[in-house]
Motif scaffolding. Structure first.
Motif, PDB file in Angstrom:
ATOM      1  N   ALA A   1       0.834  -1.199   0.000  1.00  0.00           N
ATOM      2  CA  ALA A   1       0.000   0.000   0.000  1.00  0.00           C
ATOM      3  C   ALA A   1       0.874   1.256   0.000  1.00  0.00           C
ATOM      4  O   ALA A   1       0.613   2.217  -0.729  1.00  0.00           O
ATOM      5  N   TYR A   2       1.939   1.229   0.811  1.00  0.00           N
ATOM      6  CA  TYR A   2       2.851   2.365   0.872  1.00  0.00           C
ATOM      7  C   TYR A   2       3.535   2.570  -0.476  1.00  0.00           C
ATOM      8  O   TYR A   2       3.638   3.701  -0.971  1.00  0.00           O
ATOM      9  N   GLY A   3       3.966   1.475  -1.103  1.00  0.00           N
ATOM     10  CA  GLY A   3       4.588   1.558  -2.430  1.00  0.00           C
ATOM     11  C   GLY A   3       3.675   2.233  -3.443  1.00  0.00           C
ATOM     12  O   GLY A   3       4.101   3.092  -4.218  1.00  0.00           O
ATOM     13  N   PHE A   4       2.370   1.873  -3.387  1.00  0.00           N
ATOM     14  CA  PHE A   4       1.421   2.463  -4.334  1.00  0.00           C
ATOM     15  C   PHE A   4       1.060   3.898  -3.963  1.00  0.00           C
ATOM     16  O   PHE A   4       0.813   4.731  -4.840  1.00  0.00           O
ATOM     17  N   ALA A   5       1.057   4.195  -2.664  1.00  0.00           N
ATOM     18  CA  ALA A   5       0.564   5.507  -2.235  1.00  0.00           C
ATOM     19  C   ALA A   5       1.611   6.609  -2.362  1.00  0.00           C
ATOM     20  O   ALA A   5       1.285   7.736  -2.714  1.00  0.00           O
ATOM     21  N   LYS A   6       2.869   6.298  -2.079  1.00  0.00           N
ATOM     22  CA  LYS A   6       3.834   7.377  -1.928  1.00  0.00           C
ATOM     23  C   LYS A   6       5.027   7.324  -2.882  1.00  0.00           C
ATOM     24  O   LYS A   6       6.014   8.008  -2.665  1.00  0.00           O
ATOM     25  N   PHE A   7       4.971   6.471  -3.894  1.00  0.00           N
ATOM     26  CA  PHE A   7       6.053   6.457  -4.884  1.00  0.00           C
ATOM     27  C   PHE A   7       5.440   6.642  -6.265  1.00  0.00           C
ATOM     28  O   PHE A   7       4.357   6.120  -6.544  1.00  0.00           O
ATOM     29  N   ARG A   8       6.140   7.424  -7.113  1.00  0.00           N
ATOM     30  CA  ARG A   8       5.640   7.583  -8.478  1.00  0.00           C
ATOM     31  C   ARG A   8       6.541   6.788  -9.398  1.00  0.00           C
ATOM     32  O   ARG A   8       7.708   7.119  -9.574  1.00  0.00           O
TER      33      ARG A   8
ATOM     34  N   ILE B   1       6.386  -3.010  -3.802  1.00  0.00           N
ATOM     35  CA  ILE B   1       5.253  -3.818  -4.270  1.00  0.00           C
ATOM     36  C   ILE B   1       5.706  -5.179  -4.807  1.00  0.00           C
ATOM     37  O   ILE B   1       4.869  -6.019  -5.117  1.00  0.00           O
ATOM     38  N   LEU B   2       7.016  -5.399  -4.857  1.00  0.00           N
ATOM     39  CA  LEU B   2       7.526  -6.652  -5.430  1.00  0.00           C
ATOM     40  C   LEU B   2       7.028  -7.914  -4.704  1.00  0.00           C
ATOM     41  O   LEU B   2       6.531  -8.825  -5.372  1.00  0.00           O
ATOM     42  N   PRO B   3       7.134  -7.995  -3.368  1.00  0.00           N
ATOM     43  CA  PRO B   3       6.696  -9.241  -2.700  1.00  0.00           C
ATOM     44  C   PRO B   3       5.238  -9.571  -3.013  1.00  0.00           C
ATOM     45  O   PRO B   3       4.903 -10.725  -3.271  1.00  0.00           O
ATOM     46  N   TYR B   4       4.394  -8.529  -3.025  1.00  0.00           N
ATOM     47  CA  TYR B   4       2.979  -8.758  -3.320  1.00  0.00           C
ATOM     48  C   TYR B   4       2.822  -9.422  -4.681  1.00  0.00           C
ATOM     49  O   TYR B   4       2.113 -10.417  -4.820  1.00  0.00           O
ATOM     50  N   PHE B   5       3.507  -8.862  -5.682  1.00  0.00           N
ATOM     51  CA  PHE B   5       3.305  -9.383  -7.028  1.00  0.00           C
ATOM     52  C   PHE B   5       3.926 -10.759  -7.221  1.00  0.00           C
ATOM     53  O   PHE B   5       3.401 -11.572  -7.986  1.00  0.00           O
ATOM     54  N   LEU B   6       5.030 -11.031  -6.507  1.00  0.00           N
ATOM     55  CA  LEU B   6       5.585 -12.392  -6.561  1.00  0.00           C
ATOM     56  C   LEU B   6       4.564 -13.386  -6.017  1.00  0.00           C
ATOM     57  O   LEU B   6       4.270 -14.407  -6.646  1.00  0.00           O
ATOM     58  N   ALA B   7       3.997 -13.062  -4.842  1.00  0.00           N
ATOM     59  CA  ALA B   7       3.001 -13.950  -4.239  1.00  0.00           C
ATOM     60  C   ALA B   7       1.793 -14.078  -5.158  1.00  0.00           C
ATOM     61  O   ALA B   7       1.234 -15.165  -5.346  1.00  0.00           O
ATOM     62  N   PHE B   8       1.386 -12.954  -5.747  1.00  0.00           N
ATOM     63  CA  PHE B   8       0.240 -12.963  -6.651  1.00  0.00           C
ATOM     64  C   PHE B   8       0.473 -13.889  -7.844  1.00  0.00           C
ATOM     65  O   PHE B   8      -0.372 -14.706  -8.202  1.00  0.00           O
ATOM     66  N   LEU B   9       1.683 -13.770  -8.436  1.00  0.00           N
ATOM     67  CA  LEU B   9       1.984 -14.592  -9.610  1.00  0.00           C
ATOM     68  C   LEU B   9       1.996 -16.082  -9.266  1.00  0.00           C
ATOM     69  O   LEU B   9       1.426 -16.895  -9.983  1.00  0.00           O
ATOM     70  N   VAL B  10       2.637 -16.415  -8.150  1.00  0.00           N
ATOM     71  CA  VAL B  10       2.800 -17.828  -7.808  1.00  0.00           C
ATOM     72  C   VAL B  10       1.496 -18.440  -7.273  1.00  0.00           C
ATOM     73  O   VAL B  10       1.110 -19.535  -7.675  1.00  0.00           O
TER      74      VAL B  10
ATOM     75  N   GLY C   1      -7.763  -6.795  -0.863  1.00  0.00           N
ATOM     76  CA  GLY C   1      -8.686  -5.933  -0.126  1.00  0.00           C
ATOM     77  C   GLY C   1      -7.955  -5.056   0.879  1.00  0.00           C
ATOM     78  O   GLY C   1      -8.226  -3.868   1.022  1.00  0.00           O
ATOM     79  N   MET C   2      -6.987  -5.672   1.558  1.00  0.00           N
ATOM     80  CA  MET C   2      -6.261  -4.938   2.590  1.00  0.00           C
ATOM     81  C   MET C   2      -5.347  -3.882   1.959  1.00  0.00           C
ATOM     82  O   MET C   2      -5.225  -2.776   2.488  1.00  0.00           O
ATOM     83  N   VAL C   3      -4.719  -4.217   0.833  1.00  0.00           N
ATOM     84  CA  VAL C   3      -3.873  -3.239   0.137  1.00  0.00           C
ATOM     85  C   VAL C   3      -4.708  -2.015  -0.239  1.00  0.00           C
ATOM     86  O   VAL C   3      -4.325  -0.867   0.007  1.00  0.00           O
ATOM     87  N   PHE C   4      -5.875  -2.291  -0.802  1.00  0.00           N
ATOM     88  CA  PHE C   4      -6.769  -1.230  -1.241  1.00  0.00           C
ATOM     89  C   PHE C   4      -7.134  -0.285  -0.091  1.00  0.00           C
ATOM     90  O   PHE C   4      -7.023   0.931  -0.191  1.00  0.00           O
ATOM     91  N   PHE C   5      -7.514  -0.890   1.021  1.00  0.00           N
ATOM     92  CA  PHE C   5      -7.980  -0.128   2.176  1.00  0.00           C
ATOM     93  C   PHE C   5      -6.844   0.667   2.820  1.00  0.00           C
ATOM     94  O   PHE C   5      -6.974   1.857   3.102  1.00  0.00           O
ATOM     95  N   VAL C   6      -5.698   0.020   3.007  1.00  0.00           N
ATOM     96  CA  VAL C   6      -4.573   0.683   3.685  1.00  0.00           C
ATOM     97  C   VAL C   6      -3.985   1.780   2.787  1.00  0.00           C
ATOM     98  O   VAL C   6      -3.578   2.842   3.277  1.00  0.00           O
TER      99      VAL C   6
END
Lengths: 277, 304
Positions: free
Chosen positions: A94-101, B11-20, A152-157
């Protein structure tokens, strides 16, 4: 809100209706608890509205066949690490999506959103096969690890971080020489805690309630979590209804306590997802 | 490195888990749907055989029908009562409102498997509380074996679903209502609109987005119903397959009869059905009927 006055008769009818619905919501749980304290003979003879004295006897009948706390233990072993993983990695994402471009941010976030709409059962057969090939059937690990990706949790956080953590705070930390990951651990994660905690309660309950995944991935009876144990309870105790009611009661009470205790936070969590989603 | 690009690491760990754990199993399910088993482990290419079998198996259509029937019988009363409750509970503040909301919400998060077993024993023909009550009130002369009657068994699942979900839906509608501007209501009442006119011309059209959310999420969940039919019937879908829902059918095919390829086809069919109906609902509810236009006109007039 401005409302026109209601006449007293319809107001009373309305109250009765509202309270009646509330009774309908509670009644099955009430009968469950009462019947858990009654003997089989009593249950077969009539309807009881007050507790009896057979609670211990019913408990002995349960324990003579299955150690019901074993199911409790299995459920905890699955649900607690799931919540921890899910909380940490969802906040990270969530932090990666919210605060990095970065390039592709929107598209990747759409992928996260899309996975929320995909039915859980779609990949179940493929996942069973994967777990089989990895030799991890009948282990808890495959029930836990996938919780790293909890859309769901990523979206919310993410929504929470965007609206309540100012960029200036992060900039200040970086100027002070804090690394990105340390900034996340020491500043962002604690600040995102209210959102993480609310979603963790949901994650815990959903994981605790899950029937189909453990049914598919586990096969030794002593590893079964609570829902699987309860789903076999009727066949196990046949006509020992007092014992069956007690088994259900033991499985339901913790969830009821959690829901009542955290109802405000849970309801707030639900509605944020609905309005933004 | 530019700071923005460090985002990829987060976001890398999320997408690795998502892919696998999510994408790979889905792709593999698609592949399986074109295969047939030769031994317990080995598979061979089968072309469209599984798809042909799917479309010629009456029990599969029965499962689709059951699933839709159980969902509809639960959903229609659920949405009517929930909208009504949301409007009533949002109007004014009367005492006990919070308590009522919590009580309505109470059954929602309780383990569905436990709820299924609970209703099964409450409705048991010899020991069940339901028959005991009816016998004592003199409604029944002798006990009825409710869950052996196909329509009653289906109705029971719908009832349980309704009971578990109307509180949740009420809460969602209350949130939707709170987003509607109060000025709009005031303007309407000043213009002399009655309670029902306001509901019909303002509340309902402006609840559309919430309605869409509720419909789509309920459909996604409802078409995947498994836990309650399974525990009510000990996995058999009895009586007379009345409780064989799509996912119960899928589960039994895959993990009892080991028709893995065929079950994968059922899973894909379920997915496309959900997808198609979600899109249809989205299109239908995003259209612009008379009432929505009038509500917008009212809002415009407010501003000037």
């Amino acid at each position: 809100m401005m409302i026109q006055p209601r006449n007293p008769v319809s107001s009373i009818v309305l109250r009765v209706f509202l309270v009646g619905l509330a009774i309908i919501c509670v009644m099955p749980f009430y009968m469950m608890i009462i019947n858990a304290t009654r003997s089989n003979v009593e249950i077969s003879r009539g309807v009881w509205l007050t507790p009896g004295d057979q609670l211990l006897r019913n408990y002995e009948i349960i324990q003579s066949k299955v150690n019901i706390w074993r199911g409790f233990y299995s459920s905890s072993i699955i649900a607690i690490p799931s919540v921890v993983l899910s909380a940490f990695f969802s906040a990270l994402t969530a932090y990666g999506f919210a605060k990095f471009r970065f390039r592709g941010r929107e598209a990747l976030f759409w992928v996260v959103l899309a996975t929320m709409m995909i039915p859980q059962q779609l990949g179940l057969i493929g996942y069973y096969d994967l777990v089989l090939r990895l030799g991890l059937l009948d282990r808890y690990i495959p029930l836990i690890i996938p919780m790293i990706a909890n859309p769901g949790m990523v979206f919310f956080v993410r929504a929470y971080i965007q609206s309540s953590i100012p960029d200036s705070l992060i900039e200040a930390a970086i100027i002070d020489g804090s690394g990105e990951f340390r900034t996340f651990i020491t500043i962002i994660f604690p600040l995102a805690m209210p959102a993480v905690a609310t979603m963790s309660i949901f994650t815990f309950i959903h994981k605790w309630n899950d029937l189909i995944t453990p049914l598919v991935l586990l096969n030794s009876a002593d590893k079964f979590p609570m829902p699987v144990v309860i789903s076999t309870i009727r066949g196990l105790y046949e006509t020992n209804f007092g014992a069956i009611y007690l088994g259900i009661t033991i499985s339901v009470i913790p969830i009821l306590i959690v829901v009542v205790t955290f109802s405000r936070a849970l309801i707030r969590g639900l509605t944020i997802g609905a309005i933004k989603g | 490195m530019k700071r923005g690009n460090k985002g990829y690491l987060f976001i890398l760990p999320y997408f690795l888990a998502f892919l696998v754990f999510q994408l790979y199993p889905i792709i593999y399910t698609v592949i399986l749907s074109f295969q047939r088993p030769i031994t317990l482990i080995d598979m061979e290419f089968a072309g469209l055989e599984n798809y042909r079998r799917l479309l010629t198996t009456p029990i599969f259509f029965r499962a689709i029908g059951n699933t839709w029937y159980i969902w509809m019988v639960n959903f229609v009363p659920q949405i009517v009562i929930s909208v009504f409750l949301a409007v009533v509970l949002s109007e004014g503040r009367f005492r006990g409102r919070e308590v009522l909301r919590t009580l309505y919400f109470l059954p929602n998060l309780v383990t569905a498997a436990s709820i299924g077993v609970l209703f099964a024993v409450l409705m048991d023909w010899r020991f069940g509380t339901l028959n005991q009550v009816l016998l004592q009130l003199g409604v029944l002369a002798e006990p009825i074996n409710w869950l052996q009657m196909p329509r009653v068994a289906q109705g029971t699942v719908s009832l349980i679903q309704w009971w578990q979900w109307f509180g949740y839906t009420t809460i969602i509608f209350m949130a939707g209502l709170s987003a509607i501007s109060e000025d709009l209501y005031e303007a309407a009442y000043i213009d002399g609109a009655g309670r029902f006119q306001v509901f019909h011309l303002i509340t309902l059209p402006l609840l559309r987005p919430t309605m869409l959310y509720v419909l789509v999420t309920s459909l996604i969940g409802g078409l995947q119903i498994f836990d309650i039919p399974r525990v009510l019937t000990n996995g058999r879908g009895a009586p007379d397959n009345a409780l064989t829902t799509m996912v119960l059918y899928l589960y039994n095919q895959a993990f009892h009869f080991f028709n893995v390829g065929y079950a994968a086809t059922v899973a894909l069919f379920l997915f496309f059905m959900i997808l198609v109906f979600s899109v249809i609902l989205y299109v239908l509810l995003n259209r612009d009927p008379e009432s929505a236009r009038m509500a917008r006109a009212a809002r415009r007039r407010m501003r000037t």
